[in-house]
Enzyme design. Sequence first.
Site, PDB file in Angstrom:
ATOM      1  N   ARG A 165       0.821  -1.221   0.000  1.00 22.73           N
ATOM      2  CA  ARG A 165       0.000   0.000   0.000  1.00 22.73           C
ATOM      3  C   ARG A 165       0.855   1.272   0.000  1.00 22.73           C
ATOM      4  O   ARG A 165       0.492   2.292   0.570  1.00 22.73           O
ATOM      5  CB  ARG A 165      -0.922   0.006   1.206  1.00 22.73           C
ATOM      6  CG  ARG A 165      -2.373  -0.289   1.057  1.00 22.73           C
ATOM      7  CD  ARG A 165      -2.937  -0.625  -0.298  1.00 22.73           C
ATOM      8  NE  ARG A 165      -3.642  -1.876  -0.169  1.00 22.73           N
ATOM      9  CZ  ARG A 165      -3.169  -3.033  -0.625  1.00 22.73           C
ATOM     10  NH1 ARG A 165      -2.060  -3.090  -1.339  1.00 22.73           N
ATOM     11  NH2 ARG A 165      -3.835  -4.139  -0.442  1.00 22.73           N
ATOM     12  N   SER A 243     -10.885   1.089   2.738  1.00 27.20           N
ATOM     13  CA  SER A 243     -10.301   0.773   4.044  1.00 27.20           C
ATOM     14  C   SER A 243      -9.648   2.031   4.610  1.00 27.20           C
ATOM     15  O   SER A 243      -8.836   2.661   3.926  1.00 27.20           O
ATOM     16  CB  SER A 243      -9.244  -0.314   3.908  1.00 27.20           C
ATOM     17  OG  SER A 243      -9.843  -1.481   3.423  1.00 27.20           O
ATOM     18  N   GLU A 348      -4.901   4.798   5.535  1.00 23.79           N
ATOM     19  CA  GLU A 348      -4.552   4.493   4.146  1.00 23.79           C
ATOM     20  C   GLU A 348      -4.784   5.688   3.213  1.00 23.79           C
ATOM     21  O   GLU A 348      -3.939   5.969   2.364  1.00 23.79           O
ATOM     22  CB  GLU A 348      -5.384   3.285   3.687  1.00 23.79           C
ATOM     23  CG  GLU A 348      -5.029   2.812   2.308  1.00 23.79           C
ATOM     24  CD  GLU A 348      -5.841   1.594   1.881  1.00 23.79           C
ATOM     25  OE1 GLU A 348      -5.748   0.547   2.533  1.00 23.79           O
ATOM     26  OE2 GLU A 348      -6.565   1.713   0.887  1.00 23.79           O
TER      27      GLU A 348
HETATM   28  C1  LIG Z   1     -15.472   1.785  -1.742  1.00 24.08           C
HETATM   29  C2  LIG Z   1     -13.962   1.849  -1.917  1.00 24.08           C
HETATM   30  C3  LIG Z   1     -13.221   0.667  -2.012  1.00 24.08           C
HETATM   31  C4  LIG Z   1     -11.829   0.712  -2.178  1.00 24.08           C
HETATM   32  N1  LIG Z   1     -11.130  -0.461  -2.244  1.00 24.08           N
HETATM   33  C5  LIG Z   1      -9.789  -0.446  -2.401  1.00 24.08           C
HETATM   34  C6  LIG Z   1      -9.045  -1.672  -2.481  1.00 24.08           C
HETATM   35  O1  LIG Z   1      -9.600  -2.763  -2.437  1.00 24.08           O
HETATM   36  N2  LIG Z   1      -7.693  -1.592  -2.615  1.00 24.08           N
HETATM   37  C7  LIG Z   1      -7.045  -0.399  -2.690  1.00 24.08           C
HETATM   38  O2  LIG Z   1      -5.819  -0.418  -2.815  1.00 24.08           O
HETATM   39  N3  LIG Z   1      -7.718   0.780  -2.627  1.00 24.08           N
HETATM   40  C8  LIG Z   1      -9.065   0.780  -2.489  1.00 24.08           C
HETATM   41  N4  LIG Z   1      -9.761   1.965  -2.397  1.00 24.08           N
HETATM   42  C9  LIG Z   1      -9.024   3.245  -2.446  1.00 24.08           C
HETATM   43  C10 LIG Z   1      -9.010   3.914  -3.848  1.00 24.08           C
HETATM   44  O3  LIG Z   1     -10.065   3.496  -4.636  1.00 24.08           O
HETATM   45  C11 LIG Z   1      -7.709   3.670  -4.596  1.00 24.08           C
HETATM   46  O4  LIG Z   1      -6.619   4.104  -3.849  1.00 24.08           O
HETATM   47  C12 LIG Z   1      -7.704   4.391  -5.972  1.00 24.08           C
HETATM   48  O5  LIG Z   1      -6.553   4.019  -6.694  1.00 24.08           O
HETATM   49  C13 LIG Z   1      -7.747   5.901  -5.849  1.00 24.08           C
HETATM   50  O6  LIG Z   1      -7.975   6.421  -7.149  1.00 24.08           O
HETATM   51  P1  LIG Z   1      -8.545   7.865  -7.381  1.00 24.08           P
HETATM   52  O7  LIG Z   1      -8.449   8.137  -8.827  1.00 24.08           O
HETATM   53  O8  LIG Z   1      -9.896   7.975  -6.764  1.00 24.08           O
HETATM   54  O9  LIG Z   1      -7.487   8.736  -6.564  1.00 24.08           O
HETATM   55  P2  LIG Z   1      -7.764  10.111  -5.797  1.00 24.08           P
HETATM   56  O10 LIG Z   1      -8.554   9.825  -4.572  1.00 24.08           O
HETATM   57  O11 LIG Z   1      -8.278  11.139  -6.726  1.00 24.08           O
HETATM   58  O12 LIG Z   1      -6.276  10.467  -5.354  1.00 24.08           O
HETATM   59  C14 LIG Z   1      -5.605   9.685  -4.390  1.00 24.08           C
HETATM   60  C15 LIG Z   1      -4.164  10.175  -4.266  1.00 24.08           C
HETATM   61  O13 LIG Z   1      -3.472   9.930  -5.480  1.00 24.08           O
HETATM   62  C16 LIG Z   1      -3.020  11.144  -6.049  1.00 24.08           C
HETATM   63  N5  LIG Z   1      -3.207  11.030  -7.504  1.00 24.08           N
HETATM   64  C17 LIG Z   1      -4.340  10.680  -8.161  1.00 24.08           C
HETATM   65  N6  LIG Z   1      -4.087  10.642  -9.482  1.00 24.08           N
HETATM   66  C18 LIG Z   1      -2.793  10.992  -9.638  1.00 24.08           C
HETATM   67  C19 LIG Z   1      -1.946  11.166 -10.773  1.00 24.08           C
HETATM   68  N7  LIG Z   1      -2.372  10.963 -12.040  1.00 24.08           N
HETATM   69  N8  LIG Z   1      -0.650  11.542 -10.554  1.00 24.08           N
HETATM   70  C20 LIG Z   1      -0.185  11.766  -9.296  1.00 24.08           C
HETATM   71  N9  LIG Z   1      -0.948  11.625  -8.204  1.00 24.08           N
HETATM   72  C21 LIG Z   1      -2.229  11.242  -8.373  1.00 24.08           C
HETATM   73  C22 LIG Z   1      -3.860  12.235  -5.434  1.00 24.08           C
HETATM   74  O14 LIG Z   1      -3.175  13.485  -5.418  1.00 24.08           O
HETATM   75  C23 LIG Z   1      -4.065  11.687  -4.037  1.00 24.08           C
HETATM   76  O15 LIG Z   1      -2.915  11.938  -3.243  1.00 24.08           O
HETATM   77  C24 LIG Z   1     -11.156   1.958  -2.235  1.00 24.08           C
HETATM   78  C25 LIG Z   1     -11.911   3.151  -2.132  1.00 24.08           C
HETATM   79  C26 LIG Z   1     -13.300   3.093  -1.978  1.00 24.08           C
HETATM   80  C27 LIG Z   1     -14.079   4.358  -1.878  1.00 24.08           C
END
Ligand SMILES: Cc1cc2nc3c(=O)[nH]c(=O)nc-3n(C[C@H](O)[C@H](O)[C@H](O)COP(=O)(O)OP(=O)(O)OC[C@H]3O[C@@H](n4cnc5c(N)ncnc54)[C@H](O)[C@@H]3O)c2cc1C
Length: 361
Positions: A165, A243, A348
């Site tokens: 992670r 999580s 996380e």
């Molecule tokens: C219901 C639910 C279930 C989930 N299950 C899991 C799971 O099973 N496993 C898991 O690992 N995660 C899980 N997550 C967490 C999340 O979905 C992941 O971490 C996902 O990859 C985040 O993507 P996002 O585009 O929404 O990122 P954002 O929330 O928009 O950004 C997250 C972080 O990444 C940075 N970021 C985003 N895009 C970029 C980019 N292109 N370049 C540089 N930095 C960037 C942002 O600045 C921020 O710091 C879950 C979340 C939810 C709500």
Amino acid sequence: METTAATPLRELTTLRLGGPAARLVEAGDEDAVVAAVRRADRAGEPLLVLAGGSNVVVADEGFPGTVLRIATRGVAERPGADGRVRLEVQAGEPWDPFVARCVDAGLAGVECLSGIPGSVGATPIQNVGAYGQEVAETIRGVRVLDRARGEVAELDPAACGFSYRSSAFKRAPGRWIVLAVRFELVRSAVSAPIRYAELARRLDVPVGARAPLGDVRAAVLALRRGKGMVIDPADPDSVSAGSFFTNPVLDADAFAALERRVARRLGDGVRPPAFPDSGGHVKTSAAWLIERAGFARGHGDPRGIAISDKHTLALTNRGAGTTAELVALAREIAGGVRDAFGVELVPEPVFVGHAWNAQPA
Ligand SMILES: Cc1cc2nc3c(=O)[nH]c(=O)nc-3n(C[C@H](O)[C@H](O)[C@H](O)COP(=O)(O)OP(=O)(O)OC[C@H]3O[C@@H](n4cnc5c(N)ncnc54)[C@H](O)[C@@H]3O)c2cc1C
């Protein structure tokens, strides 16, 4: 697209929390992403990159700078060696439709990561993982804008520094903007070996066996729905950031100390879950510790911030919550686990506009 009026970030996060951003810019191609970052950097403005908003906890006060929404699209596919296929995916591509496309095309390697919200470009940030698979296994490179050097660069997997992670991206927040991710998948009708016992049981196969890709995706989605871990407007338990805490990874001495505290508190013969890794560390379950420290599902405010009814690790916003209340509940839980078991829980999601370790005002 650019908006200068204050935009409430709660509309852009899966937690439905967060105050306004001073400026919102949406970039639909790589050049627009690079230009927007360079402009903010030249102006000395704070910059937040936001894609799906599913892994952020934004302060009630909001973000005093530019929020850059990555909306780039595109998947380029070419054959690799030995039946492998290389895919270069633009950062703004939504993750789960990409997984569905791979499963439908008979490409193995990401099927256990079905149903995770957010964008492809965010997956390297925390080395997204679930059900025994993580993106580090299939990422072969990441194209980035390196803000420290002011140039576009290709990072190989070693430079990405992936760990449980986490990654170089998470350890140096804001340095690299992910523009595209290169994956290498295997052309195969069956999955990679199933490592996660709960998933193997659901598929009715032994751990280590393979299963048809479509069956694995369906089983993962069903398991995730049962935990409120698939975004579903009809499911209030899915209004979360997934999580909230990572599973603690302890060295041998710390794990032995945890075993002693568990036995003292819960009785001889009770053992904490243990998943040893090859480096002598043991991963244990944050959800197990939280429950044994006395926090039940549903704990909290039924109209505001509460632990999910379906999954102890998810903190949810029932509608009327604030970020301050979410952080207060998270600190209460972490404090309870610390007092009961001496283990420090680590959040996380990424905190924006505030810090986990800051003392409450
Ligand atoms: C219901 C639910 C279930 C989930 N299950 C899991 C799971 O099973 N496993 C898991 O690992 N995660 C899980 N997550 C967490 C999340 O979905 C992941 O971490 C996902 O990859 C985040 O993507 P996002 O585009 O929404 O990122 P954002 O929330 O928009 O950004 C997250 C972080 O990444 C940075 N970021 C985003 N895009 C970029 C980019 N292109 N370049 C540089 N930095 C960037 C942002 O600045 C921020 O710091 C879950 C979340 C939810 C709500």
